[in-house]
Design a protein around this motif. Structure first.
Motif, PDB file in Angstrom:
ATOM      1  N   LEU A  73       0.963  -1.373  -0.008  1.00 42.91           N
ATOM      2  CA  LEU A  73      -0.271  -0.029  -0.153  1.00 42.91           C
ATOM      3  C   LEU A  73       1.391   1.065  -0.345  1.00 42.91           C
ATOM      4  O   LEU A  73      -0.055   2.120   0.281  1.00 42.91           O
ATOM      5  CB  LEU A  73      -1.012   0.477   1.305  1.00 42.91           C
ATOM      6  CG  LEU A  73      -2.415  -1.259   1.118  1.00 42.91           C
ATOM      7  CD1 LEU A  73      -3.128  -0.920   2.321  1.00 42.91           C
ATOM      8  CD2 LEU A  73      -3.362  -0.535  -0.081  1.00 42.91           C
ATOM      9  N   ARG A  76      -0.593   4.448  -1.871  1.00 45.44           N
ATOM     10  CA  ARG A  76      -1.982   4.536  -1.298  1.00 45.44           C
ATOM     11  C   ARG A  76      -1.691   5.852  -0.580  1.00 45.44           C
ATOM     12  O   ARG A  76      -2.150   6.550   0.110  1.00 45.44           O
ATOM     13  CB  ARG A  76      -2.973   3.635  -0.782  1.00 45.44           C
ATOM     14  CG  ARG A  76      -4.202   4.434   0.003  1.00 45.44           C
ATOM     15  CD  ARG A  76      -5.115   4.620  -0.882  1.00 45.44           C
ATOM     16  NE  ARG A  76      -6.207   5.019  -0.272  1.00 45.44           N
ATOM     17  CZ  ARG A  76      -7.217   4.184  -0.219  1.00 45.44           C
ATOM     18  NH1 ARG A  76      -7.490   3.496  -1.139  1.00 45.44           N
ATOM     19  NH2 ARG A  76      -8.237   4.776   0.479  1.00 45.44           N
ATOM     20  N   ASP A  80      -1.663   9.819   0.364  1.00 46.52           N
ATOM     21  CA  ASP A  80      -3.179   9.877   1.355  1.00 46.52           C
ATOM     22  C   ASP A  80      -2.532  10.031   3.086  1.00 46.52           C
ATOM     23  O   ASP A  80      -3.422  11.109   4.012  1.00 46.52           O
ATOM     24  CB  ASP A  80      -4.246   8.886   1.627  1.00 46.52           C
ATOM     25  CG  ASP A  80      -5.199   7.992   0.356  1.00 46.52           C
ATOM     26  OD1 ASP A  80      -4.803   9.714  -0.509  1.00 46.52           O
ATOM     27  OD2 ASP A  80      -5.471   7.195   0.504  1.00 46.52           O
ATOM     28  N   LYS A 104      -7.828   6.629   6.218  1.00 48.02           N
ATOM     29  CA  LYS A 104      -7.259   6.592   4.780  1.00 48.02           C
ATOM     30  C   LYS A 104      -6.589   4.731   4.671  1.00 48.02           C
ATOM     31  O   LYS A 104      -7.438   4.971   3.599  1.00 48.02           O
ATOM     32  CB  LYS A 104      -6.522   7.164   4.422  1.00 48.02           C
ATOM     33  CG  LYS A 104      -6.685   8.720   4.981  1.00 48.02           C
ATOM     34  CD  LYS A 104      -8.210   9.274   3.502  1.00 48.02           C
ATOM     35  CE  LYS A 104      -8.972  10.887   3.642  1.00 48.02           C
ATOM     36  NZ  LYS A 104      -9.848  11.121   2.439  1.00 48.02           N
ATOM     37  N   ALA A 109      -8.485   1.742   2.969  1.00 46.58           N
ATOM     38  CA  ALA A 109      -8.718   0.727   2.144  1.00 46.58           C
ATOM     39  C   ALA A 109      -8.415  -0.728   2.716  1.00 46.58           C
ATOM     40  O   ALA A 109      -8.255  -1.728   1.788  1.00 46.58           O
ATOM     41  CB  ALA A 109      -6.873   1.259   1.647  1.00 46.58           C
TER      42      ALA A 109
END
Length: 367
Positions: A73, A76, A80, A104, A109
């Protein structure tokens, strides 16, 4: 119940996962790879998300006999959490990246992916409790006040709480380490991570300087007189006393504190401790751990992860939260989260946009 256990490689998340196994759930461990270029080893007790951490998490999963995966991740997380952190400081605000990560990453996620894969809940090693209340599941403080993490979980909605499990909320940290040893988990005495996980050396100002570049400006007093210089407003936060680089002392000889940060004109305003006093804050982007409050409600407000809750009143109007403190507070900064409590129960949170003090409001100025 099928449970996805988020395993950071530390002792807390390992024991949390083990407790889920003991409870008879179908548990799968997952380690979140949040860095696109992880270090091989930690630097002392700082940072996380290293290769060492992922291996520690895998070894713990092997001891429990549960499946284990690594989810990448990093992209992301950078978008974020890291980029948001940098942008907030560039705007003269003081963010809390742990709240943003919970909002987030871990409970957006990860939870969304877990539910899509058929899991019923996500389990983490946070110190907080989820209790059944008259209007559904409620988020409460942990039993161990020194480890309580309800503040950084105040961004969770009631829908997310319905699929979250915090197995450590009723236990003190020393007992967790002892339990880990009894279970044969090698992370039993592993140091906790501290500070900001993506700034492993703890030098936040240096990290921001690398990201934003130097932007020299002036340090001024409340009359506008220039009394010092700085390399960038990102190196300051409201209430800061040390590292102000002021060329001469205040006329009364007392310490000076950061009162205002203005990245547009690169100015940092300093003044007396009395001028830090804040009686009212206005927040946006509210998130409620249950029903939103109606009308003016009596509550306790907390605006630091390890700060003391203070008596307050709050009112929500058109998604704008206004909070009045019974006693003026110091060091309240835009960008911080303000989390509201009813006793040990978390009501919800908002991001502080403006903080007003009687002295500043009298001169039509707002922090």
């Amino acid at each position: 119940m099928r449970v996805l256990a988020a395993m950071s490689g530390g002792v807390d998340s390992a024991v949390a996962a083990a407790r889920m196994v003991d409870a008879g759930h179908d548990v799968t461990g997952v380690h979140l790879a949040l860095s696109s270029n992880p270090q091989s080893f930690r630097s002392g007790a700082r940072g996380c998300c290293t290769l060492e951490d992922s291996r520690d998490a895998r070894r713990a999963a092997d001891v429990m006999g549960i499946p284990f995966y690594i989810w990448d991740l990093a992209e992301r997380f950078r978008a974020d959490v890291v980029e948001d952190f940098v942008a907030e400081y560039a705007a003269g605000r003081t963010p809390n990246p742990c709240l943003r990560c919970n909002e987030k990453i871990k409970f957006s996620a990860v939870l969304e992916r877990a539910l899509a894969l058929g899991f019923d809940a996500v389990c983490t090693g946070h110190y907080a409790r989820i209790l059944d209340g008259p209007q559904g599941r409620e988020l409460h403080r942990a039993v161990d006040p020194e480890k309580d993490q309800s503040y950084v979980l105040g961004v969770l909605t009631s829908e997310q709480l319905a699929h979250a499990i915090f197995p450590l909320g009723d236990t003190v940290k020393t007992d967790i380490r002892d339990e880990a040893e009894r279970r044969g988990l090698a992370v039993a005495r592993k140091p906790d991570s501290h500070d900001i996980c993506f700034i492993a050396d703890g030098d936040t100002a240096g990290f921001l300087r690398d990201q934003l570049g130097e932007a020299p400006g002036e340090v001024v007093d409340t009359s506008g007189e220039v009394i010092g210089e700085h390399d960038g407003t990102f190196g300051f936060t409201i209430g800061q006393r040390k590292g102000l680089r002021i060329g001469r002392p205040a006329p009364d000889g007392k310490p000076r504190y950061v009162l205002d940060i203005s990245p547009v004109d690169r100015r940092v305003t300093v003044g007396s401790r009395e001028e830090l006093a804040v009686g009212e804050v206005v927040g946006s982007a509210p998130r409620w751990c249950g029903p939103a409050p109606v009308g003016v409600v009596e509550c306790a407000a907390q605006f630091r992860a390890h700060g003391e809750p203070v008596p307050a009143r709050a009112e929500l109007v058109d998604d704008v939260l206004t909070v009045w403190f019974d006693v003026a507070q110091e060091g309240v900064a835009p960008g911080q989260a303000i989390v509201l409590y009813d006793g040990d129960r978390v009501i919800g949170s908002a991001t502080i946009d403006r903080a007003h003090s009687p002295m500043i409001m009298n001169s039509s100025r707002a922090i």
